[in-house]
Design an enzyme around this catalytic site. Sequence first.
Site, mmCIF file in Angstrom:
data_model
loop_
_atom_site.group_PDB
_atom_site.id
_atom_site.type_symbol
_atom_site.label_atom_id
_atom_site.label_comp_id
_atom_site.label_asym_id
_atom_site.label_seq_id
_atom_site.Cartn_x
_atom_site.Cartn_y
_atom_site.Cartn_z
ATOM 1 N N ILE A 411 0.823 -1.202 0.000
ATOM 2 C CA ILE A 411 0.000 0.000 0.000
ATOM 3 C C ILE A 411 0.857 1.252 0.000
ATOM 4 O O ILE A 411 0.541 2.255 -0.655
ATOM 5 C CB ILE A 411 -0.949 -0.071 1.206
ATOM 6 C CG1 ILE A 411 -1.974 -1.193 0.984
ATOM 7 C CG2 ILE A 411 -1.633 1.254 1.470
ATOM 8 C CD1 ILE A 411 -2.606 -1.741 2.232
ATOM 9 N N ASP A 412 1.975 1.230 0.720
ATOM 10 C CA ASP A 412 2.868 2.374 0.831
ATOM 11 C C ASP A 412 3.490 2.721 -0.516
ATOM 12 O O ASP A 412 3.476 3.880 -0.954
ATOM 13 C CB ASP A 412 3.950 2.059 1.863
ATOM 14 C CG ASP A 412 4.383 3.290 2.659
ATOM 15 O OD1 ASP A 412 3.761 4.346 2.511
ATOM 16 O OD2 ASP A 412 5.335 3.163 3.448
#
Length: 676
Positions: A411-412
């Site tokens: 996600i990052d």
Amino acid sequence: MTATTDGSTGAVTPRAASASQPAHTTATTAATAATTTATDTRDIAARAIQRSTDFLLSRQDAEGWWKGDLETNVTMDAEDLLLRQFLGIRDEETTRAAALFIRGEQREDGTWATFFGGPGELSTTIEAYVALRLAGDRPDEAHMAKAAAWIREQGGIAASRVFTRIWLALFGWWKWDDLPELPPELIYFPKWVPLNIYDFGCWARQTIVPLTIVSAKRPVRPAPFALHELHRDPVDPNPAKAQAPATSWDGVFQRLDKALHAYHKVAPRRLRKAAMNSAARWIIERQENDGCWGGIQPPAVYSIIALHLLGYDLGHPILKAGLDSLDRFAVWREDGARMIEACQSPVWDTCLATIALADAGLPADHPQLVKAADWMLGEQVVRPGDWSVRRPELTPGGWAFEFHNDNYPDIDDTAEVALALRRVAHPDQERVEKAIERGVRWNLGMQSKNGAWGAFDVDNTSPFPNRLPFCDFGEVIDPPSADVTGHVVEMLAVEGRSHDPRTRRGIAWLLAEQEPNGAWFGRWGVNYLYGTGSVVPALITAGLPAAHPAIRRAVRWLESVQNDDGGWGEDLRSYRDRGWVGHGTSTASQTAWALLALLSAGEREAASVRRGVEWLARTQAEDGSWDEPYFTGTGFPWDFSINYHLYRQVFPLTALGRYVNGEPFADGSGHFAKGG
């Protein structure tokens, strides 16, 4: 890869002795005391930007990516030698080069640490010692005797972590019966049963599945030497320990482990064989195109061992590709030493470098930015992975951290790649828009039920995995964190979704997570400086006014922990000792994180910002780079620390660029809001 001294693949600095107290201040130089005007500081920053930009552009690969070394600790190198010894493929050149690196990392007191300037760590020291014994270092040599004496003082092998004792059990230096049991039948637990494999974070899951096979097989290779000198009492190397009360969670899991040991003796052969074969299929299905597993070293070494124990020979394409992938994790230094990276970070490094260069003023259509965007676009993951177990209907569209890791996009990276692509004027804008749209949709679909985001999975918050006796090697679950959530909120705001209910839930979670002192905890970077430097720009971009009480508290905290030299630093010990929070020797990356927060909060003309900018300019090398031996990246808080060699280059350039050029996207138009 040949190491250089340019900061991107630089030689690793020898370890320094640990400081005993938090270092809040550093020596004030004459340059710090000199009086400068705001115009002077901007001129100084502009010159530093030009040098840094030239340096970073010169480090881009011809394919468009950037990648700095990812330095961790010598367990990677020791376990690489132990793996080769176990498989019978250890050669003289590799052994000599690995030993050269390991010896160079030993501290004055004979120990090895897990981060620069940190204290000696028992398991790391044991593994380094054993690796040097494999390389031919004698127990009576001064550096070895000093290490062995310290190991005994700390409790010997019996006091080391489970993973260290697993490596020793492979050679009969420890008894399998004295290790926690991990049955392969775990592979059959449905996802709604506690302690199923998807209750573990992806990095732990990939490691545990192959270890269930190793635990069931309990192999022992002939030991090339004894290790009596590493036991406090060689006659009783594993003294009995009192069990925790049965009414405590520790007591419950200790008794569960005893039951599993009993089950190991009576496990139905057909069921056990079927479980190991199912685990093997699970492993093989997750091997990446480059031969690795998850793009990280630990799952790769245990997967190779597990499959080899099941009959796969070293010439089999699966094992051959796996071993070849590990060789690509080796950094060969100019002095002949060989350092093993635990992972490689090209997607992360490339998106951060793109952001830095764009924010520093490089034209959006600059050929090297376009090339970087092309490469990132080609790295988008468009097939389901393990994340889809919890989100089966979600369309893929994330980005991973590594060259090859289609099973575990994160996600990052997805948030930061989208932010990077928005800064590039790409000739095929429709392609960019579609890629960002897929990434945004995937990130929104990966929101946890509390409104925040973890790194790889949704709602990976079970309290049970961390309590297993087996899991003493660091964080094994992936709960939402402030830094990842901040990056996602920032990305959603830039995409015009500040008022989306899902974004608002993320903002509300971040506000609730702020510490009383005004900081935010940093899960993937050290520590409160990273968390605060990630969250404040996100909240401002999402529309929070600079006068908001949460922003004011963050500003006051950052200014309160600024060092006397003008920089900021925070030691890894802040994860365990509150006395270290916000305190440590000034570093380029951490100074930049503080500046990013202060600049976004409207503090451009503040004395604290000017002093921080001048510190960055003053500590810059003539070639435009910064030196940073300190570890400012986090794998597992405290347990596994990382020195990203590109952090020292990209974050200072980003901060200096925003100081001179203003905040990107601050006016909501997709353009910079110019400063001073």
